[in-house]
Enzyme design. Structure first.
Site, mmCIF file in Angstrom:
data_model
loop_
_atom_site.group_PDB
_atom_site.id
_atom_site.type_symbol
_atom_site.label_atom_id
_atom_site.label_comp_id
_atom_site.label_asym_id
_atom_site.label_seq_id
_atom_site.Cartn_x
_atom_site.Cartn_y
_atom_site.Cartn_z
ATOM 1 N N LEU A 65 -2.294 0.307 7.923
ATOM 2 C CA LEU A 65 -3.292 1.199 7.326
ATOM 3 C C LEU A 65 -3.432 0.932 5.831
ATOM 4 C CD1 LEU A 65 -2.076 4.273 9.374
ATOM 5 C CD2 LEU A 65 -4.310 3.146 9.609
ATOM 6 N N PRO A 66 -4.496 1.449 5.208
ATOM 7 C CA PRO A 66 -4.750 1.088 3.805
ATOM 8 C C PRO A 66 -3.649 1.506 2.821
ATOM 9 C CG PRO A 66 -6.734 1.992 4.806
ATOM 10 C CD PRO A 66 -5.624 2.200 5.793
ATOM 11 N N THR A 94 1.239 -1.753 3.172
ATOM 12 C CA THR A 94 1.922 -1.756 1.873
ATOM 13 C C THR A 94 1.720 -0.377 1.259
ATOM 14 O OG1 THR A 94 1.447 -4.097 1.544
ATOM 15 C CG2 THR A 94 2.048 -2.826 -0.404
ATOM 16 N N LYS A 169 8.676 -5.720 -1.245
ATOM 17 C CA LYS A 169 7.263 -6.138 -1.321
ATOM 18 C C LYS A 169 6.699 -5.934 -2.739
ATOM 19 C CE LYS A 169 2.888 -6.730 -0.198
ATOM 20 N NZ LYS A 169 2.299 -7.998 0.153
ATOM 21 N N LYS A 244 -3.510 -2.895 -6.672
ATOM 22 C CA LYS A 244 -2.854 -1.829 -5.894
ATOM 23 C C LYS A 244 -1.335 -2.018 -5.909
ATOM 24 C CE LYS A 244 -1.910 -0.474 -1.156
ATOM 25 N NZ LYS A 244 -2.003 -0.784 0.252
HETATM 26 P P1 NAD Z 1 -8.415 -2.866 5.762
HETATM 27 O O1 NAD Z 1 -9.033 -1.800 4.946
HETATM 28 O O2 NAD Z 1 -9.204 -4.072 6.133
HETATM 29 O O3 NAD Z 1 -7.889 -2.220 7.164
HETATM 30 C C1 NAD Z 1 -7.377 -0.947 7.288
HETATM 31 C C2 NAD Z 1 -7.902 -0.383 8.602
HETATM 32 O O4 NAD Z 1 -7.311 0.900 8.824
HETATM 33 C C3 NAD Z 1 -9.422 -0.163 8.599
HETATM 34 O O5 NAD Z 1 -10.007 -0.891 9.665
HETATM 35 C C4 NAD Z 1 -9.589 1.348 8.765
HETATM 36 O O6 NAD Z 1 -10.727 1.704 9.527
HETATM 37 C C5 NAD Z 1 -8.291 1.695 9.469
HETATM 38 N N1 NAD Z 1 -7.929 3.102 9.344
HETATM 39 C C6 NAD Z 1 -7.879 3.874 8.232
HETATM 40 N N2 NAD Z 1 -7.486 5.117 8.538
HETATM 41 C C7 NAD Z 1 -7.270 5.137 9.880
HETATM 42 C C8 NAD Z 1 -6.865 6.141 10.804
HETATM 43 N N3 NAD Z 1 -6.606 7.379 10.411
HETATM 44 N N4 NAD Z 1 -6.758 5.802 12.100
HETATM 45 C C9 NAD Z 1 -7.030 4.541 12.527
HETATM 46 N N5 NAD Z 1 -7.434 3.546 11.687
HETATM 47 C C10 NAD Z 1 -7.559 3.856 10.391
HETATM 48 O O7 NAD Z 1 -7.065 -3.276 5.012
HETATM 49 P P2 NAD Z 1 -6.191 -4.601 5.230
HETATM 50 O O8 NAD Z 1 -6.644 -5.662 4.313
HETATM 51 O O9 NAD Z 1 -6.096 -4.859 6.697
HETATM 52 O O10 NAD Z 1 -4.770 -4.082 4.679
HETATM 53 C C11 NAD Z 1 -3.947 -3.218 5.434
HETATM 54 C C12 NAD Z 1 -2.627 -3.077 4.680
HETATM 55 O O11 NAD Z 1 -2.025 -4.365 4.533
HETATM 56 C C13 NAD Z 1 -2.779 -2.495 3.276
HETATM 57 O O12 NAD Z 1 -1.712 -1.608 3.045
HETATM 58 C C14 NAD Z 1 -2.688 -3.731 2.386
HETATM 59 O O13 NAD Z 1 -2.203 -3.432 1.098
HETATM 60 C C15 NAD Z 1 -1.721 -4.600 3.158
HETATM 61 N N6 NAD Z 1 -1.838 -6.038 2.899
HETATM 62 C C16 NAD Z 1 -3.064 -6.627 2.850
HETATM 63 C C17 NAD Z 1 -3.145 -7.998 2.618
HETATM 64 C C18 NAD Z 1 -4.492 -8.692 2.567
HETATM 65 O O14 NAD Z 1 -4.550 -9.858 2.135
HETATM 66 N N7 NAD Z 1 -5.568 -8.047 3.007
HETATM 67 C C19 NAD Z 1 -1.985 -8.763 2.443
HETATM 68 C C20 NAD Z 1 -0.754 -8.140 2.526
HETATM 69 C C21 NAD Z 1 -0.690 -6.763 2.766
#
Ligand code: NAD
Length: 303
Positions: A65-66, A94, A169, A244
């Site tokens: 999740l975000p 994260t 992390k 972030k």
């Molecule tokens: P993203 O915003 O693409 O995906 C998050 C998903 O969670 C969305 O599809 C959203 O609709 C869903 N969501 C939110 N609230 C929800 C709920 N209550 N129920 C069900 N679904 C829900 O984000 P991301 O890029 O996939 O990142 C996710 C996590 O991974 C974050 O914490 C980010 O910091 C971490 N991260 C991201 C990256 C990257 O390169 N994108 C790398 C390492 C870590």
């Protein structure tokens, strides 16, 4: 492996859930976004109508999740009231260390096992199943957590007890943010001094300035063909994501009373860069801010 409820199918979770399905596991997937849910179904997951529906049929819950508030709310309101006895829960988002520890306490109090397992590696590694996981969990639970994460992972390392995965992390990404700025400053200075940035790369990559930001993500196009600098800083690790993580590190440092002056500078610089409209660009693009050449990444005129 039994049934997995996978909650959060965004840029990262989508690829991760697909790899679980590809490994032959039954994945009950849920996301608030219908488009994300449809992509997961195409990748072999079973679309669930709600978190409750997915969780109530699963033995393993994985969340991606975000941020902290989403994780806290989803566990409190949807995962814990609906989970079966014996379920193990792994949060790969994260988030801040404090929230990870608070959720772990709640999960344990409800009689379940929990691990915080944030990842290193971006969307390409999520798609390829080559993420590195930093795990905070009880020692006895680590083998099962490792087995759960296996189809998504090239390395799974236990950092310590609950919250230690998130601590690893944010400390790692603070190094990354600071080291990228150091490389960018050096490249901008080299250019001003009449030293070809490509020649500087050849020298520094064999000298004591060598680091991942230099050898894998060199911000000047050319010497590292796979680096985002060669494709207009698109893809890669977004500035907004780096910001972030630096904010999480600064918040944690303030609470723990740790001195992180370089981390604070890095946060300030990335906040400025983000405010200038570069949130979606790879974080190595901050070179163009230091060179006074935001025009090269399509932002405003020559600074
Ligand atoms: P993203 O915003 O693409 O995906 C998050 C998903 O969670 C969305 O599809 C959203 O609709 C869903 N969501 C939110 N609230 C929800 C709920 N209550 N129920 C069900 N679904 C829900 O984000 P991301 O890029 O996939 O990142 C996710 C996590 O991974 C974050 O914490 C980010 O910091 C971490 N991260 C991201 C990256 C990257 O390169 N994108 C790398 C390492 C870590």
């Amino acid at each position: 492996m039994s049934r997995i409820a996978f909650v959060g199918l965004g840029n990262m979770g989508g690829g991760m859930a697909a790899n679980q399905a590809r490994a032959g596991r039954q994945v009950l997937a849920f996301d608030l976004s219908d488009a994300a849910l449809a992509r997961a179904a195409d990748a072999g997951c079973t679309a669930a109508g709600s978190v409750a529906e997915a969780v109530s049929q699963a033995d393993v819950v994985i969340t991606m999740l975000p941020a902290g508030p989403h994780v806290r709310k989803v566990y409190e309101e949807q995962v814990l009231p609906n989970a079966k006895a014996g379920t193990i829960m792994v949060d790969c988002s994260t988030i801040d260390v404090e929230t990870a520890r608070a959720v772990a306490v709640q999960v344990k109090a409800a009689g379940y096992r929990f691990a915080d397992a944030p990842v290193s590696g971006g969307t390409a590694a999520a798609e390829a199943g080559t993420l590195a996981f930093m795990v905070g969990c009880e020692e006895a639970d680590f083998p099962i957590v490792e087995a759960i994460l296996e189809p998504m992972s090239r390395a799974t390392l236990r950092a310590g007890d609950h919250g230690a995965g998130q601590a690893a992390k944010i400390c790692n990404n603070m190094v990354l943010g600071i080291s990228m700025l150091a490389v960018c400053e050096a490249v901008a200075l080299a250019e001003k001094l009449g030293l070809d940035p490509e020649r500087f790369f050849e020298i520094a990559s064999k000298s004591s300035g060598q680091c991942w930001s230099l050898t894998s993500y060199y911000p000047w196009p050319g010497p590292v063909p796979a680096a985002p600098s060669n494709r207009g800083y698109e893809g890669g690790f977004a500035t907004a994501m780096m910001l972030k993580d630096l904010k999480l590190a600064q918040d944690a440092a303030a609470k723990a009373g740790a001195a992180t002056p370089m981390g604070a500078q890095a946060e300030g610089l990335y906040a400025l860069f983000d405010r200038l409209g570069a949130g979606g660009k790879d974080f190595s693009a901050i070179l163009q801010l230091l060179r006074g050449r935001l025009d090269e990444i399509g932002l405003a005129g020559k600074a």
